[in-house]
Design a protein around this motif. Sequence first.
Motif, PDB file in Angstrom:
ATOM      1  N   GLY A  23      -3.554   4.474 -10.046  1.00 25.90           N
ATOM      2  CA  GLY A  23      -3.354   4.862  -8.653  1.00 25.90           C
ATOM      3  C   GLY A  23      -3.685   3.723  -7.696  1.00 25.90           C
ATOM      4  N   ILE A  24      -4.777   3.006  -7.969  1.00 17.96           N
ATOM      5  CA  ILE A  24      -5.136   1.867  -7.120  1.00 17.96           C
ATOM      6  C   ILE A  24      -4.095   0.765  -7.241  1.00 17.96           C
ATOM      7  CG2 ILE A  24      -6.848   0.037  -6.809  1.00 17.96           C
ATOM      8  CD1 ILE A  24      -8.978   2.072  -7.674  1.00 17.96           C
ATOM      9  N   PHE A  25      -3.604   0.538  -8.462  1.00 23.74           N
ATOM     10  CA  PHE A  25      -2.571  -0.486  -8.661  1.00 23.74           C
ATOM     11  C   PHE A  25      -1.301  -0.148  -7.875  1.00 23.74           C
ATOM     12  CE2 PHE A  25       1.312  -1.489 -11.103  1.00 23.74           C
ATOM     13  CZ  PHE A  25       1.306  -2.871 -10.960  1.00 23.74           C
ATOM     14  N   VAL A  26      -0.844   1.093  -7.989  1.00 26.10           N
ATOM     15  CA  VAL A  26       0.359   1.511  -7.268  1.00 26.10           C
ATOM     16  C   VAL A  26       0.126   1.433  -5.760  1.00 26.10           C
ATOM     17  CG1 VAL A  26       1.889   3.466  -6.799  1.00 26.10           C
ATOM     18  CG2 VAL A  26       1.200   2.949  -9.147  1.00 26.10           C
TER      19      VAL A  26
ATOM     20  N   PHE B 274      -9.822  -0.011   2.071  1.00 27.62           N
ATOM     21  CA  PHE B 274     -10.738   1.065   2.474  1.00 27.62           C
ATOM     22  C   PHE B 274     -10.503   2.323   1.647  1.00 27.62           C
ATOM     23  CE2 PHE B 274     -10.891  -1.100   6.842  1.00 27.62           C
ATOM     24  CZ  PHE B 274     -12.019  -1.826   6.471  1.00 27.62           C
ATOM     25  N   ILE B 275      -9.248   2.609   1.306  1.00 26.89           N
ATOM     26  CA  ILE B 275      -8.969   3.758   0.437  1.00 26.89           C
ATOM     27  C   ILE B 275      -9.595   3.545  -0.941  1.00 26.89           C
ATOM     28  CG2 ILE B 275      -7.140   5.031  -0.750  1.00 26.89           C
ATOM     29  CD1 ILE B 275      -5.360   4.550   1.683  1.00 26.89           C
ATOM     30  N   THR B 276      -9.472   2.332  -1.453  1.00 26.33           N
ATOM     31  CA  THR B 276     -10.089   2.016  -2.744  1.00 26.33           C
ATOM     32  C   THR B 276     -11.599   2.153  -2.675  1.00 26.33           C
ATOM     33  OG1 THR B 276      -8.293   0.457  -3.214  1.00 26.33           O
ATOM     34  CG2 THR B 276     -10.300   0.244  -4.516  1.00 26.33           C
TER      35      THR B 276
ATOM     36  N   CYS C 184     -14.035   4.530  -4.888  1.00 31.80           N
ATOM     37  CA  CYS C 184     -15.229   4.016  -5.574  1.00 31.80           C
ATOM     38  C   CYS C 184     -16.472   4.804  -5.165  1.00 31.80           C
ATOM     39  CB  CYS C 184     -15.418   2.539  -5.263  1.00 31.80           C
ATOM     40  SG  CYS C 184     -14.160   1.467  -5.988  1.00 31.80           S
ATOM     41  N   GLY C 185     -16.556   5.168  -3.879  1.00 32.42           N
ATOM     42  CA  GLY C 185     -17.686   5.980  -3.428  1.00 32.42           C
ATOM     43  C   GLY C 185     -17.709   7.336  -4.109  1.00 32.42           C
TER      44      GLY C 185
ATOM     45  N   ALA D   9     -16.526   4.221   4.181  1.00 29.57           N
ATOM     46  CA  ALA D   9     -15.121   3.957   3.847  1.00 29.57           C
ATOM     47  C   ALA D   9     -14.199   4.974   4.496  1.00 29.57           C
ATOM     48  CB  ALA D   9     -14.943   3.973   2.325  1.00 29.57           C
ATOM     49  N   GLY D  10     -14.643   6.246   4.591  1.00 24.51           N
ATOM     50  CA  GLY D  10     -13.816   7.262   5.232  1.00 24.51           C
ATOM     51  C   GLY D  10     -13.595   6.975   6.707  1.00 24.51           C
ATOM     52  N   VAL D  11     -14.673   6.573   7.413  1.00 29.40           N
ATOM     53  CA  VAL D  11     -14.543   6.245   8.835  1.00 29.40           C
ATOM     54  C   VAL D  11     -13.613   5.058   9.031  1.00 29.40           C
ATOM     55  CG1 VAL D  11     -15.802   5.429  10.862  1.00 29.40           C
ATOM     56  CG2 VAL D  11     -16.786   7.223   9.423  1.00 29.40           C
ATOM     57  N   LEU D  12     -13.805   4.013   8.228  1.00 34.11           N
ATOM     58  CA  LEU D  12     -12.973   2.813   8.343  1.00 34.11           C
ATOM     59  C   LEU D  12     -11.519   3.112   7.982  1.00 34.11           C
ATOM     60  CD1 LEU D  12     -15.421   0.192   6.803  1.00 34.11           C
ATOM     61  CD2 LEU D  12     -14.763   0.423   9.203  1.00 34.11           C
ATOM     62  N   THR D  13     -11.314   4.009   7.017  1.00 33.74           N
ATOM     63  CA  THR D  13      -9.948   4.382   6.633  1.00 33.74           C
ATOM     64  C   THR D  13      -9.228   5.072   7.788  1.00 33.74           C
ATOM     65  OG1 THR D  13     -10.580   4.608   4.298  1.00 33.74           O
ATOM     66  CG2 THR D  13      -8.563   5.717   5.011  1.00 33.74           C
ATOM     67  N   VAL D  14      -9.936   6.009   8.438  1.00 36.19           N
ATOM     68  CA  VAL D  14      -9.324   6.732   9.567  1.00 36.19           C
ATOM     69  C   VAL D  14      -9.015   5.773  10.711  1.00 36.19           C
ATOM     70  CG1 VAL D  14      -9.734   8.488  11.324  1.00 36.19           C
ATOM     71  CG2 VAL D  14     -10.416   8.910   8.944  1.00 36.19           C
ATOM     72  N   ILE D  15      -9.965   4.882  11.021  1.00 36.61           N
ATOM     73  CA  ILE D  15      -9.752   3.927  12.112  1.00 36.61           C
ATOM     74  C   ILE D  15      -8.557   3.025  11.818  1.00 36.61           C
ATOM     75  CG2 ILE D  15     -10.751   1.944  13.312  1.00 36.61           C
ATOM     76  CD1 ILE D  15     -13.486   3.269  12.950  1.00 36.61           C
TER      77      ILE D  15
END
Length: 349
Positions: free
Chosen positions: A256-259, A273-275, A279-280, A326-332
Amino acid sequence: MEQKETFGKYILEKRKAAGLSQKALASQLFVSESAVSKWERGLSYPDITLVTSLCEILHISEHELLTASDDMHQREIEEQSRGYLRVIRVYSWITYLCYAAALISVFIWGLATGNGLATFFVVLASLLLIFSFVNVPVLVKRKKLHAVFWCAYGSLILLLAVCRLANVEAEYEHWFPMALTGVSLGLLSAFLPVLLHTSALTHPILRHKGLICMAVDTGLIWLLVLFGNLFAGTLNNGNTKGAILSGILFTAIAWGIFVLFRYTRLSVLLCVFITAEVCGILTLLGNSIMEAALEGVSFQLPTIRLAVWESDYVNQNLGLLIMICAGVLTVITLVRDIQKVLQAKEKSV
């Protein structure tokens, strides 16, 4: 006129240095002796079609012929090249003699002590491995990395096979398949991307080099899992199902990370950030997932105590913090990327 005289003197000098008479030089060039005489007296120049042959006969370069002077820098480079080639030849012969001495010594020792030829073949395979790194780069002119890798890889497999055949009665008799798979995984995971990148093949599938590497690595990892279950007695312990389920989970996450990075149009920062979020989650729930899969217990959410950072709570606390950040950074990042797309559409309209 002065240039013709200089040219003629140079031809004369080089003809004498080559030990040729005017008649001999003329016969090799298929011209008259008087033509050579005119060149040397500065009365005329050789025909342009004779330049290459004349240079070969007089052992000079075309640049030297046209300038009527010795190119000392080029001659020095050529002399250094010839010296380097002599060193390489001597070096190669020395290594060949060392290989022969080692093999003959081991062969005689095996016959004299009654140990047979098992040690001889082990040493032979080992020397082939050394040959791959020491001599193959010298012998191969093109694609040196490919030649060295495949020779070393084949020699290493041969060495493992010879060691297995030499120890038929070994206590752990199933080590060869796992060793072969482990060596293949280690070498191919490191070098296959480079080999594919430098390959001269043009097959359409080679456009997906990352996909090929992931597929090869995944196949070899699952072979290791299979051999571990077959040969380490895991089947009898009832853990095969759990091992396979956990393997499928982590393989799916890796793919999934590769794709995500390779085949989606998301920005690199968003993918990172999704990765990190994944990991978290793994850090938080990894121990519970492994216990449920391998020990057959029911899955339980981990206990989180941010005020306590002892060994029992480090993974859970750290995983939660990574998930939040990571969730906050992903949303931003997602909001920023959407704004950029909308602004681009407005400009295009």
